[in-house]
Design a protein around this motif. Structure first.
Motif, PDB file in Angstrom:
ATOM      1  N   GLU A  77      14.710   5.889   9.190  1.00 43.68           N
ATOM      2  CA  GLU A  77      13.451   6.072   8.595  1.00 43.68           C
ATOM      3  C   GLU A  77      13.081   4.894   8.189  1.00 43.68           C
ATOM      4  N   PHE A  78      14.050   3.982   7.793  1.00 47.22           N
ATOM      5  CA  PHE A  78      13.841   2.518   7.182  1.00 47.22           C
ATOM      6  C   PHE A  78      13.180   1.384   8.105  1.00 47.22           C
ATOM      7  N   THR A  79      12.135   0.408   7.743  1.00 39.96           N
ATOM      8  CA  THR A  79      12.066  -0.557   8.585  1.00 39.96           C
ATOM      9  C   THR A  79      12.648  -1.735   7.701  1.00 39.96           C
ATOM     10  N   GLU A  80      13.094  -2.742   8.564  1.00 38.48           N
ATOM     11  CA  GLU A  80      13.631  -3.821   8.214  1.00 38.48           C
ATOM     12  C   GLU A  80      12.845  -5.046   8.635  1.00 38.48           C
ATOM     13  N   LYS A  81      12.848  -5.933   7.433  1.00 39.16           N
ATOM     14  CA  LYS A  81      11.856  -7.119   7.614  1.00 39.16           C
ATOM     15  C   LYS A  81      13.008  -8.342   7.142  1.00 39.16           C
ATOM     16  N   LEU A  82      12.984  -9.322   7.810  1.00 41.01           N
ATOM     17  CA  LEU A  82      13.979 -10.478   7.517  1.00 41.01           C
ATOM     18  C   LEU A  82      12.946 -11.669   7.106  1.00 41.01           C
ATOM     19  N   GLY A  93      12.509  -0.772   3.731  1.00 43.66           N
ATOM     20  CA  GLY A  93      11.871   0.065   3.214  1.00 43.66           C
ATOM     21  C   GLY A  93      11.490   1.387   3.966  1.00 43.66           C
ATOM     22  N   ASN A  94      10.802   2.529   3.482  1.00 42.29           N
ATOM     23  CA  ASN A  94      10.552   3.592   4.316  1.00 42.29           C
ATOM     24  C   ASN A  94       9.051   3.784   4.355  1.00 42.29           C
ATOM     25  N   GLN A  95       8.272   2.788   3.864  1.00 44.28           N
ATOM     26  CA  GLN A  95       6.689   2.853   3.881  1.00 44.28           C
ATOM     27  C   GLN A  95       6.248   4.297   3.112  1.00 44.28           C
ATOM     28  N   LYS A  96       6.910   4.676   2.412  1.00 44.49           N
ATOM     29  CA  LYS A  96       6.531   5.777   1.461  1.00 44.49           C
ATOM     30  C   LYS A  96       7.049   5.599   0.015  1.00 44.49           C
ATOM     31  N   GLY A  97       7.137   4.421  -0.473  1.00 43.53           N
ATOM     32  CA  GLY A  97       7.433   4.021  -1.747  1.00 43.53           C
ATOM     33  C   GLY A  97       9.015   3.491  -2.113  1.00 43.53           C
ATOM     34  N   LYS A  98       9.856   3.835  -1.006  1.00 44.13           N
ATOM     35  CA  LYS A  98      11.335   3.249  -1.465  1.00 44.13           C
ATOM     36  C   LYS A  98      11.743   2.019  -0.839  1.00 44.13           C
ATOM     37  N   ILE A  99      11.917   1.197  -1.467  1.00 42.94           N
ATOM     38  CA  ILE A  99      12.383  -0.425  -1.035  1.00 42.94           C
ATOM     39  C   ILE A  99      13.618  -0.595  -1.386  1.00 42.94           C
TER      40      ILE A  99
END
Length: 64
Positions: free
Chosen positions: A6-11, A36-42
């Motif tokens: 569910e998480f998106t990773e950004k280098l 982050g999961n694009q729902k407020g969690k980072i």
């Protein structure tokens, strides 16, 4: 098989670290990753390793 996360990773950044020793130079790498999961969690993580993929993997796993 690999699960869909569910998480998106950004280098964000990769830095090369040089340590001078008697026999020459030793190279290492550090990676800064934001997850982050694009729902407020980072999560933000910084990790070091001898190889770039290992540094990215370590940072991603510790940011979750």
């Amino acid at each position: 098989m690999r699960e869909k996360s569910e998480f998106t990773e950004k280098l964000v950044a990769i830095n090369r670290i040089t340590k001078v020793v008697k026999g020459g130079r030793r190279f290492g790498f550090s990676a800064l990753v934001v997850v982050g999961n694009q729902k407020g969690k980072i999560g933000i993580a910084h990790a070091k390793a001898k190889q770039v993929p290992d540094a990215i993997k370590k940072a991603t796993n510790s940011a979750k």
